[in-house]
Design a protein around this motif. Sequence first.
Motif, PDB file in Angstrom:
ATOM      1  N   ASP A 161       4.813  -0.112   6.543  1.00  0.00           N
ATOM      2  CA  ASP A 161       5.263  -0.910   7.691  1.00  0.00           C
ATOM      3  C   ASP A 161       6.472  -1.790   7.395  1.00  0.00           C
ATOM      4  O   ASP A 161       7.148  -2.236   8.316  1.00  0.00           O
ATOM      5  CB  ASP A 161       4.129  -1.800   8.206  1.00  0.00           C
ATOM      6  N   PHE A 162       6.716  -2.077   6.123  1.00  0.00           N
ATOM      7  CA  PHE A 162       7.805  -2.980   5.754  1.00  0.00           C
ATOM      8  C   PHE A 162       8.646  -2.330   4.667  1.00  0.00           C
ATOM      9  O   PHE A 162       8.108  -1.805   3.707  1.00  0.00           O
ATOM     10  CB  PHE A 162       7.247  -4.309   5.232  1.00  0.00           C
ATOM     11  N   TYR A 163       9.958  -2.392   4.834  1.00  0.00           N
ATOM     12  CA  TYR A 163      10.826  -1.823   3.801  1.00  0.00           C
ATOM     13  C   TYR A 163      11.162  -2.936   2.806  1.00  0.00           C
ATOM     14  O   TYR A 163      12.139  -3.662   2.959  1.00  0.00           O
ATOM     15  CB  TYR A 163      12.096  -1.208   4.405  1.00  0.00           C
ATOM     16  N   LEU A 164      10.307  -3.081   1.801  1.00  0.00           N
ATOM     17  CA  LEU A 164      10.418  -4.180   0.839  1.00  0.00           C
ATOM     18  C   LEU A 164      11.325  -3.811  -0.327  1.00  0.00           C
ATOM     19  O   LEU A 164      11.416  -2.647  -0.715  1.00  0.00           O
ATOM     20  CB  LEU A 164       9.024  -4.528   0.305  1.00  0.00           C
ATOM     21  N   LYS A 165      11.943  -4.844  -0.916  1.00  0.00           N
ATOM     22  CA  LYS A 165      12.795  -4.622  -2.095  1.00  0.00           C
ATOM     23  C   LYS A 165      11.983  -4.026  -3.239  1.00  0.00           C
ATOM     24  O   LYS A 165      12.492  -3.238  -4.019  1.00  0.00           O
ATOM     25  CB  LYS A 165      13.416  -5.948  -2.560  1.00  0.00           C
ATOM     26  N   ASP A 166      10.726  -4.454  -3.348  1.00  0.00           N
ATOM     27  CA  ASP A 166       9.881  -3.978  -4.454  1.00  0.00           C
ATOM     28  C   ASP A 166       8.885  -2.909  -3.986  1.00  0.00           C
ATOM     29  O   ASP A 166       7.782  -2.808  -4.486  1.00  0.00           O
ATOM     30  CB  ASP A 166       9.159  -5.152  -5.122  1.00  0.00           C
ATOM     31  N   ARG A 167       9.336  -2.083  -3.041  1.00  0.00           N
ATOM     32  CA  ARG A 167       8.409  -1.076  -2.492  1.00  0.00           C
ATOM     33  C   ARG A 167       7.918  -0.097  -3.553  1.00  0.00           C
ATOM     34  O   ARG A 167       6.810   0.426  -3.454  1.00  0.00           O
ATOM     35  CB  ARG A 167       8.994  -0.383  -1.272  1.00  0.00           C
ATOM     36  N   ARG A 168       8.684   0.145  -4.602  1.00  0.00           N
ATOM     37  CA  ARG A 168       8.219   1.046  -5.675  1.00  0.00           C
ATOM     38  C   ARG A 168       7.094   0.379  -6.473  1.00  0.00           C
ATOM     39  O   ARG A 168       6.195   1.053  -6.963  1.00  0.00           O
ATOM     40  CB  ARG A 168       9.363   1.481  -6.581  1.00  0.00           C
TER      41      ARG A 168
END
Length: 120
Positions: free
Chosen positions: A36-43
């Motif tokens: 739902d959110f494209y986060l900087k730390d998505r990995r």
Amino acid sequence: MSNTQKIESLFLEGLTYFKSGEYFEAHESWEELWSDFYLKDRRFIQGLIQLSVSFVHLENNNLKGAKSLLNKCREKFMEFNDSQRGIDIKKLLKEINEVSDAYQRLTSSNDFNWGLVPRL
């Protein structure tokens, strides 16, 4: 609830589930956060999802799946330094290596020492 609050809430919800051994529920919370959110730390979040699902596979006696996801999450965590969202990455990687060693010795998931699960 603001996006920032929702992000924090989902992360902490997943953490709470993981710490209580509810790995499928942890994965669900973190999956929602990841998708739902494209986060900087998505990995990093993806690594947490894979770590959780590794233990779901183990609970279902799917050793191949458990090993595969443990290796995938380790690769993701190696991209981060020091601490991420309050989690000590070096300690986490050390604990994942211990789990990996234990996985290699297993013939059945019933023999796994659940005390080896990383303490997030």
